[in-house]
Design an enzyme around this catalytic site. Structure first.
Site, PDB file in Angstrom:
ATOM      1  N   TYR A   1     -10.475  73.181  44.072  1.00 30.50           N
ATOM      2  CA  TYR A   1     -11.834  73.638  43.713  1.00 30.50           C
ATOM      3  C   TYR A   1     -12.569  72.632  42.822  1.00 30.50           C
ATOM      4  CZ  TYR A   1     -11.105  77.873  46.277  1.00 30.50           C
ATOM      5  OH  TYR A   1     -10.899  78.762  47.318  1.00 30.50           O
ATOM      6  N   THR A  49     -22.665  81.547  61.014  1.00 30.63           N
ATOM      7  CA  THR A  49     -21.358  82.132  60.686  1.00 30.63           C
ATOM      8  C   THR A  49     -20.591  82.435  61.967  1.00 30.63           C
ATOM      9  OG1 THR A  49     -20.241  83.922  59.490  1.00 30.63           O
ATOM     10  CG2 THR A  49     -22.440  84.438  60.348  1.00 30.63           C
ATOM     11  N   SER A  50     -19.294  82.154  61.946  1.00 32.76           N
ATOM     12  CA  SER A  50     -18.484  82.192  63.171  1.00 32.76           C
ATOM     13  C   SER A  50     -18.074  83.593  63.597  1.00 32.76           C
ATOM     14  CB  SER A  50     -17.220  81.348  62.973  1.00 32.76           C
ATOM     15  OG  SER A  50     -16.431  81.921  61.942  1.00 32.76           O
ATOM     16  N   CYS A  81     -11.495  79.919  28.083  1.00 27.62           N
ATOM     17  CA  CYS A  81     -12.536  80.869  28.493  1.00 27.62           C
ATOM     18  C   CYS A  81     -13.636  80.826  27.438  1.00 27.62           C
ATOM     19  CB  CYS A  81     -11.945  82.278  28.595  1.00 27.62           C
ATOM     20  SG  CYS A  81     -13.222  83.559  28.717  1.00 27.62           S
ATOM     21  N   GLU A 121     -23.538  77.692  68.115  1.00 30.91           N
ATOM     22  CA  GLU A 121     -22.955  78.112  69.400  1.00 30.91           C
ATOM     23  C   GLU A 121     -22.723  79.617  69.303  1.00 30.91           C
ATOM     24  OE1 GLU A 121     -19.484  75.698  68.976  1.00 30.91           O
ATOM     25  OE2 GLU A 121     -18.785  76.906  67.293  1.00 30.91           O
ATOM     26  N   ALA A 161     -29.105  74.619  62.575  1.00 26.87           N
ATOM     27  CA  ALA A 161     -29.872  75.488  61.679  1.00 26.87           C
ATOM     28  C   ALA A 161     -31.170  74.842  61.185  1.00 26.87           C
ATOM     29  CB  ALA A 161     -29.001  75.880  60.478  1.00 26.87           C
ATOM     30  N   HIS A 219     -18.935  86.164  48.559  1.00 23.07           N
ATOM     31  CA  HIS A 219     -17.612  85.538  48.428  1.00 23.07           C
ATOM     32  C   HIS A 219     -17.484  84.709  47.149  1.00 23.07           C
ATOM     33  CE1 HIS A 219     -16.737  85.875  53.048  1.00 23.07           C
ATOM     34  NE2 HIS A 219     -16.568  87.014  52.402  1.00 23.07           N
ATOM     35  N   ASP A 237     -21.317  77.655  47.885  1.00 22.44           N
ATOM     36  CA  ASP A 237     -22.154  76.578  47.357  1.00 22.44           C
ATOM     37  C   ASP A 237     -23.419  77.183  46.739  1.00 22.44           C
ATOM     38  OD1 ASP A 237     -24.457  76.690  49.249  1.00 22.44           O
ATOM     39  OD2 ASP A 237     -23.011  76.057  50.766  1.00 22.44           O
ATOM     40  N   ASN A 290     -21.506  81.896  51.490  1.00 20.58           N
ATOM     41  CA  ASN A 290     -21.248  80.544  50.995  1.00 20.58           C
ATOM     42  C   ASN A 290     -21.044  80.536  49.487  1.00 20.58           C
ATOM     43  OD1 ASN A 290     -21.649  79.846  53.608  1.00 20.58           O
ATOM     44  ND2 ASN A 290     -23.721  79.046  53.319  1.00 20.58           N
TER      45      ASN A 290
HETATM   46  C1  BJW Z   1     -23.750  75.706  62.588  1.00 10.76           C
HETATM   47  C2  BJW Z   1     -23.986  74.402  62.274  1.00 10.76           C
HETATM   48  C3  BJW Z   1     -25.311  74.049  62.185  1.00 10.76           C
HETATM   49  C4  BJW Z   1     -21.895  74.580  62.366  1.00 10.76           C
HETATM   50  N1  BJW Z   1     -26.253  74.954  62.383  1.00 10.76           N
HETATM   51  N2  BJW Z   1     -24.701  76.597  62.788  1.00 10.76           N
HETATM   52  C5  BJW Z   1      -7.343  91.691  60.640  1.00 10.76           C
HETATM   53  C6  BJW Z   1      -8.487  92.127  61.302  1.00 10.76           C
HETATM   54  C7  BJW Z   1      -9.721  92.221  60.636  1.00 10.76           C
HETATM   55  C8  BJW Z   1      -9.827  91.893  59.297  1.00 10.76           C
HETATM   56  C9  BJW Z   1      -8.685  91.468  58.647  1.00 10.76           C
HETATM   57  C10 BJW Z   1      -7.465  91.379  59.316  1.00 10.76           C
HETATM   58  N3  BJW Z   1      -6.540  90.916  58.435  1.00 10.76           N
HETATM   59  C11 BJW Z   1      -7.148  90.730  57.241  1.00 10.76           C
HETATM   60  C12 BJW Z   1      -8.443  91.057  57.369  1.00 10.76           C
HETATM   61  C13 BJW Z   1      -9.479  90.970  56.307  1.00 10.76           C
HETATM   62  C14 BJW Z   1      -9.815  89.534  55.974  1.00 10.76           C
HETATM   63  C15 BJW Z   1     -10.248  88.822  57.247  1.00 10.76           C
HETATM   64  O1  BJW Z   1     -11.361  88.936  57.709  1.00 10.76           O
HETATM   65  N4  BJW Z   1      -9.360  88.015  57.815  1.00 10.76           N
HETATM   66  C16 BJW Z   1      -9.668  87.353  59.094  1.00 10.76           C
HETATM   67  C17 BJW Z   1      -9.242  85.915  59.028  1.00 10.76           C
HETATM   68  C18 BJW Z   1      -9.033  88.132  60.215  1.00 10.76           C
HETATM   69  N5  BJW Z   1     -10.925  89.595  55.026  1.00 10.76           N
HETATM   70  C19 BJW Z   1     -10.692  89.709  53.732  1.00 10.76           C
HETATM   71  O2  BJW Z   1      -9.578  89.661  53.242  1.00 10.76           O
HETATM   72  C20 BJW Z   1     -11.907  89.928  52.881  1.00 10.76           C
HETATM   73  N6  BJW Z   1     -11.728  91.054  52.045  1.00 10.76           N
HETATM   74  C21 BJW Z   1     -11.680  92.308  52.552  1.00 10.76           C
HETATM   75  O3  BJW Z   1     -11.770  92.545  53.747  1.00 10.76           O
HETATM   76  O4  BJW Z   1     -11.561  93.267  51.580  1.00 10.76           O
HETATM   77  C22 BJW Z   1     -11.542  94.654  52.024  1.00 10.76           C
HETATM   78  C23 BJW Z   1     -12.874  95.278  51.814  1.00 10.76           C
HETATM   79  C24 BJW Z   1     -13.843  95.200  52.780  1.00 10.76           C
HETATM   80  C25 BJW Z   1     -15.084  95.805  52.595  1.00 10.76           C
HETATM   81  C26 BJW Z   1     -15.352  96.462  51.436  1.00 10.76           C
HETATM   82  C27 BJW Z   1     -14.387  96.560  50.453  1.00 10.76           C
HETATM   83  C28 BJW Z   1     -13.144  95.957  50.633  1.00 10.76           C
HETATM   84  C29 BJW Z   1     -12.146  88.735  51.973  1.00 10.76           C
HETATM   85  C30 BJW Z   1     -12.603  87.556  52.749  1.00 10.76           C
HETATM   86  C31 BJW Z   1     -12.727  86.354  51.852  1.00 10.76           C
HETATM   87  C32 BJW Z   1     -13.148  85.132  52.641  1.00 10.76           C
HETATM   88  N7  BJW Z   1     -13.029  84.007  51.849  1.00 10.76           N
HETATM   89  C33 BJW Z   1     -13.345  82.705  52.426  1.00 10.76           C
HETATM   90  C34 BJW Z   1     -12.734  81.597  51.576  1.00 10.76           C
HETATM   91  C35 BJW Z   1     -13.376  81.401  50.293  1.00 10.76           C
HETATM   92  C36 BJW Z   1     -12.648  80.311  49.621  1.00 10.76           C
HETATM   93  C37 BJW Z   1     -13.394  79.033  49.623  1.00 10.76           C
HETATM   94  O5  BJW Z   1     -14.552  78.925  50.024  1.00 10.76           O
HETATM   95  O6  BJW Z   1     -12.739  78.124  49.190  1.00 10.76           O
HETATM   96  O7  BJW Z   1     -14.750  82.571  52.589  1.00 10.76           O
HETATM   97  S1  BJW Z   1     -12.705  82.419  54.046  1.00 10.76           S
HETATM   98  C38 BJW Z   1     -14.018  81.425  54.586  1.00 10.76           C
HETATM   99  O8  BJW Z   1     -14.552  82.101  55.754  1.00 10.76           O
HETATM  100  C39 BJW Z   1     -15.093  81.496  53.488  1.00 10.76           C
HETATM  101  C40 BJW Z   1     -16.324  81.820  54.312  1.00 10.76           C
HETATM  102  O9  BJW Z   1     -17.306  82.431  53.486  1.00 10.76           O
HETATM  103  C41 BJW Z   1     -15.800  82.703  55.411  1.00 10.76           C
HETATM  104  C42 BJW Z   1     -16.676  82.795  56.598  1.00 10.76           C
HETATM  105  O10 BJW Z   1     -16.736  81.577  57.259  1.00 10.76           O
HETATM  106  P1  BJW Z   1     -18.088  81.138  57.968  1.00 10.76           P
HETATM  107  O11 BJW Z   1     -19.158  81.007  56.959  1.00 10.76           O
HETATM  108  O12 BJW Z   1     -18.357  82.006  59.124  1.00 10.76           O
HETATM  109  O13 BJW Z   1     -17.707  79.629  58.411  1.00 10.76           O
HETATM  110  P2  BJW Z   1     -17.023  79.110  59.759  1.00 10.76           P
HETATM  111  O14 BJW Z   1     -16.602  77.721  59.508  1.00 10.76           O
HETATM  112  O15 BJW Z   1     -16.027  80.042  60.245  1.00 10.76           O
HETATM  113  O16 BJW Z   1     -18.221  79.103  60.813  1.00 10.76           O
HETATM  114  C43 BJW Z   1     -19.339  78.269  60.704  1.00 10.76           C
HETATM  115  C44 BJW Z   1     -20.231  78.511  61.896  1.00 10.76           C
HETATM  116  O17 BJW Z   1     -21.361  77.690  61.733  1.00 10.76           O
HETATM  117  C45 BJW Z   1     -19.577  78.136  63.237  1.00 10.76           C
HETATM  118  O18 BJW Z   1     -19.744  79.191  64.181  1.00 10.76           O
HETATM  119  C46 BJW Z   1     -20.342  76.908  63.685  1.00 10.76           C
HETATM  120  O19 BJW Z   1     -20.574  76.865  65.092  1.00 10.76           O
HETATM  121  C47 BJW Z   1     -21.647  77.088  62.972  1.00 10.76           C
HETATM  122  N8  BJW Z   1     -22.322  75.839  62.663  1.00 10.76           N
HETATM  123  N9  BJW Z   1     -22.741  73.729  62.178  1.00 10.76           N
HETATM  124  C48 BJW Z   1     -25.872  76.235  62.703  1.00 10.76           C
HETATM  125  N10 BJW Z   1     -25.636  72.759  61.923  1.00 10.76           N
END
Ligand code: BJW
Length: 235
Positions: free
Chosen positions: A57, A178-179, A137, A204, A220, A110, A95, A93
């Protein structure tokens, strides 16, 4: 006659920051390549090797200082300022590009890269430099108790009540860059009312694209300003 004011909720993901130079998570050269997800983005990984996680980080905090908001971030600010009804931007995000562009009504579901949380007193503080083993802290002065203010897998995302309430009543919902792999954000499109107009804007088709009424695909920095112009011409 009363004219109701349209509610708009926008969800953004890593794709909106890609053209600012921040790598997306699941692209071929994504962040996770050098590290396994479970090592750097889970509470277990942090417990096992806190110094590795802090270094990861610290590095990302440094990278952030070399980036700038792009035209997509700026277009969303223009939309927020001119939108006649309620407006909420929910970003996955960590950022600060939406903040630096000037977005106001925004939630970081997040967490934020430029904040740390004390595991001893729970205070969240702004933190722009490296977190080191002797970092204290700012609130309780405890050393070695700071963790990134990031929602890791298995943890509860932030502000969920406000987000779900806004989704239930909005007239327009758009998901940008978002993917659709990570929940609960990937399921937001299922939380809106049946009359809500839903739009996916992504490079996509995402894995949940069939749940949207309208899909627009492309970079975007082109698709978002064009969509904003259309949204504002509808007012
Ligand atoms: C462009 C572009 C351009 C490129 N123009 N587009 C089984 C089934 C379902 C769910 C679960 C399961 N097992 C566990 C879960 C839950 C789990 C989960 O979803 N896991 C999956 C992997 C299956 N989720 C959790 O644990 C979450 N908590 C939770 O559910 O708590 C319970 C609860 C729910 C509701 C209420 C109360 C309680 C927590 C999730 C935390 C996610 N954290 C992260 C990491 C942060 C750390 C860090 O940043 O260092 O967050 S994971 C990572 O993914 C990050 C992102 O915010 C997140 C989403 O990713 P994002 O933004 O979609 O990025 P990409 O790379 O995936 O996609 C980018 C897209 O952009 C692509 O499609 C490209 O095509 C596109 N793109 N260039 C436009 N120029």
């Amino acid at each position: 006659m009363t004219v109701s004011k349209p509610g708009l909720v926008i969800l953004t993901g890593a794709g909106i920051s890609a053209e600012s130079g921040i790598r997306t998570f699941r692209s071929s050269n994504g962040l996770w390549e050098e590290h396994r997800i479970e090592d750097v983005a889970t509470p277990m990984g942090f417990k096992r090797d806190p110094h590795l996680v802090q270094r990861f980080y610290n590095e990302r905090r440094k990278q952030l200082s070399q980036t700038l908001p792009n035209t997509a971030h700026h277009a969303l600010v223009e939309l927020e300022r001119a939108w006649p009804g309620s407006f909420l931007l929910v970003t996955q995000n960590v950022d600060d590009l939406h903040d630096r562009a000037g977005s106001q009504s925004m939630l970081h579901m997040h967490g934020e890269l430029l904040k740390v949380r004390c595991v001893s007193c729970d205070t969240v503080s702004r933190w722009e430099t490296d977190v080191l083993p002797d970092s204290q802290c700012p609130a309780c002065k405890a050393a070695d108790k700071l963790r990134p203010h990031i929602v890791w897998f298995g943890e509860t995302p932030l502000d969920m009540e406000i987000i779900y309430r806004s989704l239930e009543t909005c007239d327009y919902f758009a998901a940008i860059g978002t993917s659709g792999h990570v929940y609960p954000a990937a399921g937001f499109v299922q939380c809106v009312g049946s009359d809500c107009h839903t739009t996916e804007i992504n490079l996509e088709p995402s894995v949940v694209n069939s749940a949207f009424k309208e899909c627009r695909h492309g970079p975007a920095t082109e698709t978002v300003p064009a969509w904003v112009r259309e949204m504002l011409s509808r007012r």
